[in-house]
Scaffold this motif. Structure first.
Motif, mmCIF file in Angstrom:
data_model
loop_
_atom_site.group_PDB
_atom_site.id
_atom_site.type_symbol
_atom_site.label_atom_id
_atom_site.label_comp_id
_atom_site.label_asym_id
_atom_site.label_seq_id
_atom_site.Cartn_x
_atom_site.Cartn_y
_atom_site.Cartn_z
ATOM 1 N N LEU A 273 49.892 33.266 29.602
ATOM 2 C CA LEU A 273 49.044 34.016 30.192
ATOM 3 C C LEU A 273 47.698 34.149 30.310
ATOM 4 O O LEU A 273 47.835 34.492 29.175
ATOM 5 N N LEU A 274 46.493 34.396 31.505
ATOM 6 C CA LEU A 274 45.139 34.577 30.608
ATOM 7 C C LEU A 274 45.193 35.868 31.545
ATOM 8 O O LEU A 274 45.119 36.167 32.770
ATOM 9 N N GLY A 275 44.819 37.426 30.818
ATOM 10 C CA GLY A 275 43.541 37.870 31.230
ATOM 11 C C GLY A 275 44.047 39.506 29.827
ATOM 12 O O GLY A 275 44.434 38.597 28.973
ATOM 13 N N ASP A 276 43.485 39.934 30.154
ATOM 14 C CA ASP A 276 43.376 41.413 29.289
ATOM 15 C C ASP A 276 44.860 41.804 28.637
ATOM 16 O O ASP A 276 45.719 42.371 29.521
ATOM 17 N N ALA A 277 44.893 41.865 27.563
ATOM 18 C CA ALA A 277 45.516 42.148 26.876
ATOM 19 C C ALA A 277 46.670 43.992 27.224
ATOM 20 O O ALA A 277 47.990 44.245 27.554
ATOM 21 N N ARG A 278 44.908 44.851 27.906
ATOM 22 C CA ARG A 278 45.370 45.700 28.379
ATOM 23 C C ARG A 278 46.306 45.780 30.127
ATOM 24 O O ARG A 278 46.998 46.997 29.664
ATOM 25 N N ALA A 284 53.438 39.545 32.959
ATOM 26 C CA ALA A 284 54.261 38.967 32.018
ATOM 27 C C ALA A 284 55.947 39.603 33.018
ATOM 28 O O ALA A 284 56.682 38.412 32.721
ATOM 29 N N ARG A 285 56.203 40.044 32.871
ATOM 30 C CA ARG A 285 56.984 40.799 34.063
ATOM 31 C C ARG A 285 57.166 39.868 34.787
ATOM 32 O O ARG A 285 58.531 38.890 35.044
ATOM 33 N N GLU A 286 56.076 39.316 35.818
ATOM 34 C CA GLU A 286 56.224 39.155 37.244
ATOM 35 C C GLU A 286 56.171 36.563 36.960
ATOM 36 O O GLU A 286 57.886 36.500 37.876
ATOM 37 N N ALA A 287 56.035 36.887 35.797
ATOM 38 C CA ALA A 287 56.212 35.358 35.161
ATOM 39 C C ALA A 287 57.331 35.741 34.805
ATOM 40 O O ALA A 287 58.367 34.481 35.276
ATOM 41 N N LEU A 288 58.197 36.504 33.922
ATOM 42 C CA LEU A 288 59.469 35.938 33.535
ATOM 43 C C LEU A 288 60.014 36.333 34.535
ATOM 44 O O LEU A 288 61.548 35.288 34.658
ATOM 45 N N ARG A 289 60.166 37.110 35.888
ATOM 46 C CA ARG A 289 60.991 36.927 36.656
ATOM 47 C C ARG A 289 60.782 35.608 37.704
ATOM 48 O O ARG A 289 61.898 35.461 37.763
ATOM 49 N N ALA A 290 59.944 35.266 38.155
ATOM 50 C CA ALA A 290 59.864 34.568 38.897
ATOM 51 C C ALA A 290 60.077 32.923 38.052
ATOM 52 O O ALA A 290 60.698 31.902 38.755
ATOM 53 N N SER A 291 60.555 33.134 37.095
ATOM 54 C CA SER A 291 61.101 31.997 36.266
ATOM 55 C C SER A 291 62.585 32.598 35.928
ATOM 56 O O SER A 291 63.523 31.188 35.103
ATOM 57 N N VAL A 297 61.021 42.461 26.936
ATOM 58 C CA VAL A 297 61.119 42.027 25.898
ATOM 59 C C VAL A 297 61.500 42.053 24.053
ATOM 60 O O VAL A 297 61.761 43.653 23.856
ATOM 61 N N ARG A 298 62.239 41.803 23.348
ATOM 62 C CA ARG A 298 63.071 41.905 22.138
ATOM 63 C C ARG A 298 61.701 42.012 20.716
ATOM 64 O O ARG A 298 61.833 42.583 19.837
#
Ligand code: SAM
Length: 465
Positions: A273-278, A284-291, A297-298
């Motif tokens: 992912l490209l973006g601000d850590a804040r 991340a949730r969107e990308a995990l869901r989409a795939s 996150v553990r």
């Protein structure tokens, strides 16, 4: 497990209130990563040098203890992608995020790599196209060498012709390469499209061979670790009458691909992912869901930027030129919390944002550069930074401390790369804060700390994954 303090108080209360670290419990994790070979881990790790990057072995020490195959492992400041790549190589879903487009490119090339077949086929295509078009590109490179300020070259990634020039080449870029090498680089830079998986992988591999002090690099003008100051490079080249030997980009890339593919790419893919850590959690949730992957996150293994910000654009100007990124814009965009209070506020925002995507028993491993001096000068607020990070950023957001581990050797090695041995110890000690997202996470962190970790690479158990 011991409850010994990470550092004992040895001064009076007044001094403690000013600067000295608080007493935090140490955690019994033997720093076995220090005993491993420099290139321990997957062969994709050394794709390209990156300042203040983790040794892969350090990430393994925590991935092996605190996650299982199939778990999501996140690094919100992924740099060259060490945590997510090592996680994928161990059958976890490695998610990396960084605000620096160069770091994002390296992370993406590692967690969504090209296959060996695709990379070698594309390289063969590039060679063929180069052979057909070489005359035009060599003529263009010759005009750049004659007068870099006047010559115009095509923009990176536009797949245009050598006659479609619109931008100048910085003089210090031109001086670094032989005319034929520069011509090949101009051709490849214009042709590769960074949104294509295979092209991105090849571009990332080329950044790793652009400069360094041996025949496997395309220019010997600078060391491999970082780009030296442009003015220094110009003066040095003039003073020493530097003339780069001819190096073939395609041969160099083929050899680099052989090294990168010494081990097959991990079977488990990750996410870059490209973006601000804040605001990484939502993305991340969107990308995990989409795939179709688990959304929680553990484990987080990360190293936030140092208090004294490393200029990731400036120190990579030759690589960013090749990729078509603006080094100055990168440095303007990256976090500039040079002082302790804004730094801690920044970290707190990151930790607050992460909370909703963490599993209840998630463990967070934060490697904090405990910066004491910068080139001999004392840095205010550097001492005890990890302790302050817990007290002022993690604890107020509900995180529970399992303990602190020290990583002094790695820190000295990392930062002297940038400032040189004569600079003294820029970073005194890295402190590793190990946190639980909740009490369950803290207990898990403590329970798994003394576990034995298998340092065989690739480990037998993973060969079938
Ligand atoms: C210490 S480095 C991490 C290196 C990484 N552990 C590795 O192994 O390569 C810190 C990273 O934080 C990134 N960074 C700085 N500010 C950021 C922000 N606001 N959001 C996301 N990443 C940021 C930098 O680009 C840099 O790659």
């Amino acid at each position: 497990m011991s409850a010994r303090p990470a550092r004992t108080r040895s001064a009076n209360a007044g001094q403690l209130a000013l600067e000295l670290p608080l007493e935090l419990p140490a955690i019994d994790i033997a720093p076995e990563w220090k005993a491993q070979q420099r290139l321990w881990g997957h062969s994709l790790h050394p794709m390209c040098s990156y300042l203040a990057s983790f040794p892969a072995a350090l990430t393994h020490a925590f991935i092996a203890r605190y996650s299982r195959p199939g778990d999501v492992v996140l690094d919100p400041f992924s740099g060259r992608g060490t945590t997510p790549l090592q996680a994928c190589a161990e059958g976890r879903i490695g998610v990396g995020n960084d605000l620096n487009p160069f770091a994002h490119l390296l992370t993406a090339a590692k967690v969504e790599p090209a296959s060996r077949a695709a990379a070698t086929t594309r390289l063969a295509q590039l060679r063929l196209a180069w052979n057909a078009e070489r005359a035009g590109w060599i003529a263009l490179a010759a005009t750049v060498h004659q007068d870099p300020a006047a010559a115009r070259v095509p923009t990176a990634g536009t797949a245009t012709r050598p006659t479609d020039g619109v931008e100048p080449v910085p003089a210090e870029v031109a001086v670094a390469f032989h005319t034929t090498t520069l011509a090949q680089l101009l051709f490849v830079r214009t042709t590769l499209r960074l949104h294509d998986r295979t092209d991105r992988f090849l571009a990332a591999a080329i950044t790793g061979i652009l400069h360094g002090k041996s025949a496997s690099y395309l220019s010997e003008l600078m060391p491999n670790t970082f780009s030296m100051a442009p003015r220094y490079v110009r003066d040095f080249a003039r003073r020493t009458h530097f003339a780069s030997p001819e190096r073939d980009v395609f041969d160099g890339l083929a050899a680099k691909l052989d090294r990168l593919f010494r081990q097959p790419p991990p079977r488990t893919e990750g996410i870059a992912l490209l973006g601000d850590a804040r605001d990484v959690a939502g993305r991340a949730r969107e990308a995990l869901r989409a795939s179709g992957r688990p959304e929680r996150v553990r484990l987080v293994v990360t190293s936030p930027p140092y208090l004294r910000v490393v200029k990731y654009g400036y120190y990579n100007w030759l690589r960013t030129w090749f990729l078509g990124f603006d080094a100055r814009r990168i440095d303007d965009t990256l976090d500039d919390a040079h002082h302790r209070a804004p730094y801690l506020a920044f970290l707190r925002e990151v930790l607050a944002d992460l909370r909703p995507i963490l599993a209840d028993d998630a463990v967070l491993v934060l490697v904090i550069g405990d910066v004491e001096t910068d080139r001999g000068r004392q840095i205010r607020g550097g001492i005890g930074l990890a302790e302050r990070a817990f007290e002022q950023a993690a604890e107020p957001e509900g995180y529970r401390l399992a303990g602190v581990a020290l990583d002094d050797v790695a820190a000295v090695r990392k930062m002297t790369k940038l400032w040189g041995d004569e600079a003294g110890r820029a970073t005194k000690t890295d402190r590793i804060l190990i946190l639980g997202a909740t009490e369950a996470g803290r207990r898990r962190a403590l329970a798994a700390a003394p576990r034995d970790v298998d340092w065989t690479w690739p480990p037998q158990a993973l060969r079938s994954l």
